[in-house]
Design an enzyme around this catalytic site. Structure first.
Site, PDB file in Angstrom:
ATOM      1  N   ARG A 120       0.801  -1.235   0.000  1.00 60.18           N
ATOM      2  CA  ARG A 120       0.000   0.000   0.000  1.00 60.18           C
ATOM      3  C   ARG A 120       0.828   1.277   0.000  1.00 60.18           C
ATOM      4  NH1 ARG A 120      -3.064  -3.059   3.633  1.00 60.18           N
ATOM      5  NH2 ARG A 120      -4.865  -3.975   2.602  1.00 60.18           N
ATOM      6  N   LYS A 142       2.565  11.082 -11.298  1.00 60.65           N
ATOM      7  CA  LYS A 142       1.773  10.100 -12.057  1.00 60.65           C
ATOM      8  C   LYS A 142       2.619   8.848 -12.271  1.00 60.65           C
ATOM      9  CE  LYS A 142      -0.097  12.597 -15.614  1.00 60.65           C
ATOM     10  NZ  LYS A 142      -1.013  12.673 -16.777  1.00 60.65           N
ATOM     11  N   GLU A 184       9.373  18.195 -25.332  1.00 57.23           N
ATOM     12  CA  GLU A 184       8.581  18.529 -24.128  1.00 57.23           C
ATOM     13  C   GLU A 184       9.030  19.871 -23.555  1.00 57.23           C
ATOM     14  OE1 GLU A 184       5.966  16.913 -23.234  1.00 57.23           O
ATOM     15  OE2 GLU A 184       6.203  14.875 -23.997  1.00 57.23           O
ATOM     16  N   LYS A 228       6.374  22.748 -15.271  1.00 55.10           N
ATOM     17  CA  LYS A 228       5.569  21.547 -14.985  1.00 55.10           C
ATOM     18  C   LYS A 228       5.090  21.569 -13.534  1.00 55.10           C
ATOM     19  CE  LYS A 228       4.477  16.934 -15.143  1.00 55.10           C
ATOM     20  NZ  LYS A 228       4.585  15.615 -15.659  1.00 55.10           N
ATOM     21  N   GLU A 238      -5.380  16.284 -12.133  1.00 54.68           N
ATOM     22  CA  GLU A 238      -5.732  16.448 -13.541  1.00 54.68           C
ATOM     23  C   GLU A 238      -7.213  16.756 -13.758  1.00 54.68           C
ATOM     24  OE1 GLU A 238      -4.473  13.198 -16.175  1.00 54.68           O
ATOM     25  OE2 GLU A 238      -3.295  14.708 -17.206  1.00 54.68           O
ATOM     26  N   ARG A 242      -4.135  21.046 -15.535  1.00 55.77           N
ATOM     27  CA  ARG A 242      -3.099  20.103 -15.923  1.00 55.77           C
ATOM     28  C   ARG A 242      -3.252  19.636 -17.374  1.00 55.77           C
ATOM     29  NH1 ARG A 242      -0.541  16.064 -11.454  1.00 55.77           N
ATOM     30  NH2 ARG A 242       0.730  14.808 -12.790  1.00 55.77           N
ATOM     31  N   ASN A 246      -1.060  18.637 -21.977  1.00 50.68           N
ATOM     32  CA  ASN A 246      -1.394  17.727 -23.075  1.00 50.68           C
ATOM     33  C   ASN A 246      -1.338  18.378 -24.439  1.00 50.68           C
ATOM     34  OD1 ASN A 246      -1.917  15.078 -22.187  1.00 50.68           O
ATOM     35  ND2 ASN A 246      -3.618  15.894 -21.004  1.00 50.68           N
ATOM     36  N   HIS A 249      -0.458  16.403 -27.458  1.00 55.70           N
ATOM     37  CA  HIS A 249      -0.479  14.990 -27.075  1.00 55.70           C
ATOM     38  C   HIS A 249      -1.699  14.215 -27.547  1.00 55.70           C
ATOM     39  CE1 HIS A 249       3.018  16.067 -24.795  1.00 55.70           C
ATOM     40  NE2 HIS A 249       3.147  14.836 -24.329  1.00 55.70           N
ATOM     41  N   HIS A 253      -0.454  10.910 -29.151  1.00 55.06           N
ATOM     42  CA  HIS A 253      -0.807   9.565 -28.665  1.00 55.06           C
ATOM     43  C   HIS A 253      -1.480   8.760 -29.772  1.00 55.06           C
ATOM     44  CE1 HIS A 253      -0.703  11.056 -24.243  1.00 55.06           C
ATOM     45  NE2 HIS A 253       0.444  10.515 -24.586  1.00 55.06           N
ATOM     46  N   HIS A 265       8.628   9.019 -28.302  1.00 56.26           N
ATOM     47  CA  HIS A 265       7.482   9.816 -27.855  1.00 56.26           C
ATOM     48  C   HIS A 265       7.644  11.278 -28.275  1.00 56.26           C
ATOM     49  CE1 HIS A 265       4.170  11.108 -25.356  1.00 56.26           C
ATOM     50  NE2 HIS A 265       4.960  11.896 -24.640  1.00 56.26           N
TER      51      HIS A 265
HETATM   52  P1  NAD Z   1      12.685   5.265 -21.787  1.00 53.17           P
HETATM   53  O1  NAD Z   1      12.542   5.236 -20.331  1.00 53.17           O
HETATM   54  O2  NAD Z   1      12.240   4.082 -22.551  1.00 53.17           O
HETATM   55  O3  NAD Z   1      14.199   5.564 -22.159  1.00 53.17           O
HETATM   56  C1  NAD Z   1      14.586   5.618 -23.507  1.00 53.17           C
HETATM   57  C2  NAD Z   1      15.835   4.758 -23.763  1.00 53.17           C
HETATM   58  O4  NAD Z   1      16.975   5.425 -23.255  1.00 53.17           O
HETATM   59  C3  NAD Z   1      15.817   3.386 -23.103  1.00 53.17           C
HETATM   60  O5  NAD Z   1      16.324   2.459 -23.996  1.00 53.17           O
HETATM   61  C4  NAD Z   1      16.767   3.549 -21.918  1.00 53.17           C
HETATM   62  O6  NAD Z   1      17.399   2.337 -21.578  1.00 53.17           O
HETATM   63  C5  NAD Z   1      17.748   4.535 -22.455  1.00 53.17           C
HETATM   64  N1  NAD Z   1      18.393   5.380 -21.446  1.00 53.17           N
HETATM   65  C6  NAD Z   1      17.791   6.034 -20.443  1.00 53.17           C
HETATM   66  N2  NAD Z   1      18.662   6.805 -19.807  1.00 53.17           N
HETATM   67  C7  NAD Z   1      19.855   6.628 -20.389  1.00 53.17           C
HETATM   68  C8  NAD Z   1      21.147   7.180 -20.189  1.00 53.17           C
HETATM   69  N3  NAD Z   1      21.392   8.131 -19.284  1.00 53.17           N
HETATM   70  N4  NAD Z   1      22.158   6.739 -20.999  1.00 53.17           N
HETATM   71  C9  NAD Z   1      21.906   5.835 -21.982  1.00 53.17           C
HETATM   72  N5  NAD Z   1      20.714   5.299 -22.237  1.00 53.17           N
HETATM   73  C10 NAD Z   1      19.692   5.704 -21.452  1.00 53.17           C
HETATM   74  O7  NAD Z   1      11.925   6.525 -22.428  1.00 53.17           O
HETATM   75  P2  NAD Z   1      11.597   7.994 -21.921  1.00 53.17           P
HETATM   76  O8  NAD Z   1      11.432   8.776 -23.153  1.00 53.17           O
HETATM   77  O9  NAD Z   1      12.531   8.464 -20.868  1.00 53.17           O
HETATM   78  O10 NAD Z   1      10.185   7.818 -21.184  1.00 53.17           O
HETATM   79  C11 NAD Z   1       9.009   7.489 -21.883  1.00 53.17           C
HETATM   80  C12 NAD Z   1       7.982   7.055 -20.875  1.00 53.17           C
HETATM   81  O11 NAD Z   1       7.717   8.113 -19.977  1.00 53.17           O
HETATM   82  C13 NAD Z   1       6.646   6.661 -21.485  1.00 53.17           C
HETATM   83  O12 NAD Z   1       6.257   5.424 -20.975  1.00 53.17           O
HETATM   84  C14 NAD Z   1       5.693   7.749 -21.008  1.00 53.17           C
HETATM   85  O13 NAD Z   1       4.385   7.277 -20.838  1.00 53.17           O
HETATM   86  C15 NAD Z   1       6.317   8.149 -19.715  1.00 53.17           C
HETATM   87  N6  NAD Z   1       5.960   9.491 -19.275  1.00 53.17           N
HETATM   88  C16 NAD Z   1       5.405   9.651 -18.051  1.00 53.17           C
HETATM   89  C17 NAD Z   1       5.048  10.908 -17.591  1.00 53.17           C
HETATM   90  C18 NAD Z   1       4.478  11.076 -16.212  1.00 53.17           C
HETATM   91  O14 NAD Z   1       4.013  12.163 -15.878  1.00 53.17           O
HETATM   92  N7  NAD Z   1       4.524  10.068 -15.376  1.00 53.17           N
HETATM   93  C19 NAD Z   1       5.241  12.029 -18.406  1.00 53.17           C
HETATM   94  C20 NAD Z   1       5.816  11.837 -19.655  1.00 53.17           C
HETATM   95  C21 NAD Z   1       6.169  10.571 -20.090  1.00 53.17           C
END
Ligand code: NAD
Length: 367
Positions: A120, A142, A184, A228, A238, A242, A246, A249, A253, A265
């Site tokens: 929890r 989130k 972003e 942010k 949200e 918030r 988007n 987005h 998406h 992304h």
């Molecule tokens: P990711 O976490 O998949 O990372 C991208 C790639 O980079 C991966 O292969 C990872 O292994 C590699 N990597 C990461 N850091 C590295 C480093 N320092 N050196 C070398 N390689 C590295 O992708 P992302 O773009 O960071 O995140 C995308 C995700 O984030 C999605 O799932 C999305 O839904 C989520 N997200 C969440 C929020 C939220 O508010 N919670 C907001 C935006 C995006």
């Protein structure tokens, strides 16, 4: 006693540290922000290879364990959540465990969801390693996993105990993944701060020459985190404001879904920002020239703005109807009035746009 870096002054309940060298203080920050008997470091194999040892060296060996998984969005599943929580139980983790999420947004969301649900709720310290995770995913609380029906459909709001951002970790990040995060950052400028948008544009040549180590990049990252943070602080669940995060987005998406997540992304967000800026012009919210300005900035950042070759516009539009903001099957969009100002739409922060207008805007982006 170790002196911790000074956190950013933000309207959040948890500290966000953002400076080069902050990574060396993660152990000390965990001890202060999430005192615990065990530390579960959750990461992916790529990140763990680059930065795992340096983090583990800061934590007591006998009570710290690294849980690593293959990299990529495909791993952000309920199955991986089950495997990680089983592994934590097998290790004997209890409520006195802190989670450290070391990775990009995938690790941050998944480890955050593990922390939100395990017994929890455990404290989680977010240590983002991609630009996108630094300026976006790590702040706001989130957490989620994907399901076959769509992204982030099962999740929870779970604020981190602390966020540690060290731009030096970006040195190992592939250039296209770094650029993806720039989308972003530019989005933050469009939704809230025209002068930040300009500052970022002026900085792009520096970034191209020196990479993420360019002096001044940490303060631009901090600027983005501030935008942010100010939005999520006003609307933690949200309900309204918030939604401005988007911008770009709804279309992004939908493109990602149609393309089966075969692109980064930030690339989809870049395409979506241009399309949605055009929608804002078409429905008379924004003056002519907004979409051109947005496209120009994204292009200078090295991001694609044309749609992927051969993509079905009808399929993209069909996917927008499944967006979380959609009401009664009609897609809604968070749209700018200009750079730095979003349409409030009587406090709803998103407006419906007829499919024909969306179709016309997307058609302009066919390569
Ligand atoms: P990711 O976490 O998949 O990372 C991208 C790639 O980079 C991966 O292969 C990872 O292994 C590699 N990597 C990461 N850091 C590295 C480093 N320092 N050196 C070398 N390689 C590295 O992708 P992302 O773009 O960071 O995140 C995308 C995700 O984030 C999605 O799932 C999305 O839904 C989520 N997200 C969440 C929020 C939220 O508010 N919670 C907001 C935006 C995006």
């Amino acid at each position: 006693m170790t002196t911790l870096p000074t956190p950013l002054r933000l309207p959040l309940e948890y500290p966000v540290f953002c400076e080069a060298g902050a990574f060396a203080q993660v152990g000390a920050i965990v001890r202060q922000a999430a005192p615990s008997h065990r530390i579960a470091v959750i990461s992916d194999d790529t990140v763990a290879e680059h930065h795992g040892a340096a983090l583990l060296a800061q934590c007591p060996a006998e009570s710290t364990r690294l849980f690593s998984m293959p990299p990529g969005e495909r791993e952000k599943t309920r199955e991986r959540w089950a495997q990680l929580t089983d592994a934590l139980l097998a290790w004997g983790a209890g409520r006195d465990t802190a989670v450290v999420a070391l990775g990009g947004g995938v690790v941050g969301d998944l480890a955050g969801f593990v922390a939100a649900t395990f017994m929890r709720g455990l404290p989680v310290v977010q240590v983002p390693t991609t630009l996108l995770a630094m300026v976006d995913a790590s702040v706001g609380g989130k957490t989620a996993v994907d399901t076959p029906a769509g992204k982030n459909l099962v999740g929870a709001f779970h604020n981190p105990a602390a966020v540690v951002i060290d731009p030096a970790l970006l040195a190992t990040l592939p250039a296209d993944v770094l650029r993806s995060g720039l989308a972003e950052m530019l989005k933050h400028g469009v939704i809230a701060d025209a002068s930040y948008f300009d500052q970022l544009l002026q900085f792009l040549p520096e970034l191209a020459t020196h990479g993420a180590a360019a002096p001044g990049f940490a303060s631009l990252i901090a600027g983005s985190v501030r935008i942010k943070a100010e939005v999520v602080a006003e609307d933690t669940r949200e309900g309204g404001l918030r939604q401005i995060l988007n911008f770009g987005h709804t279309i992004a998406h939908a493109i990602e879904k149609v393309q089966r997540y075969a692109m980064l992304h930030g690339e989809a967000v870049a395409m979506g920002m241009v399309a949605e800026a055009r929608l804002a012009e078409q429905i008379g919210l924004a003056g002519a020239g907004l979409a051109t300005a947005v496209r120009g900035a994204l292009t200078r950042a090295g991001l694609p703005t044309a749609l992927p070759a051969g993509i079905s516009i009808d399929a993209v539009i069909a996917e927008t109807h499944g967006d979380k903001k959609a009401r009664g099957g009609a897609a809604r969009y968070a749209l700018p009035r200009g750079i730095g100002e979003m349409e409030a739409a009587e406090g709803r922060w998103s407006v419906p746009v007829p499919d024909e207008i969306v179709h016309a805007a997307l058609l302009e982006q066919v390569p």
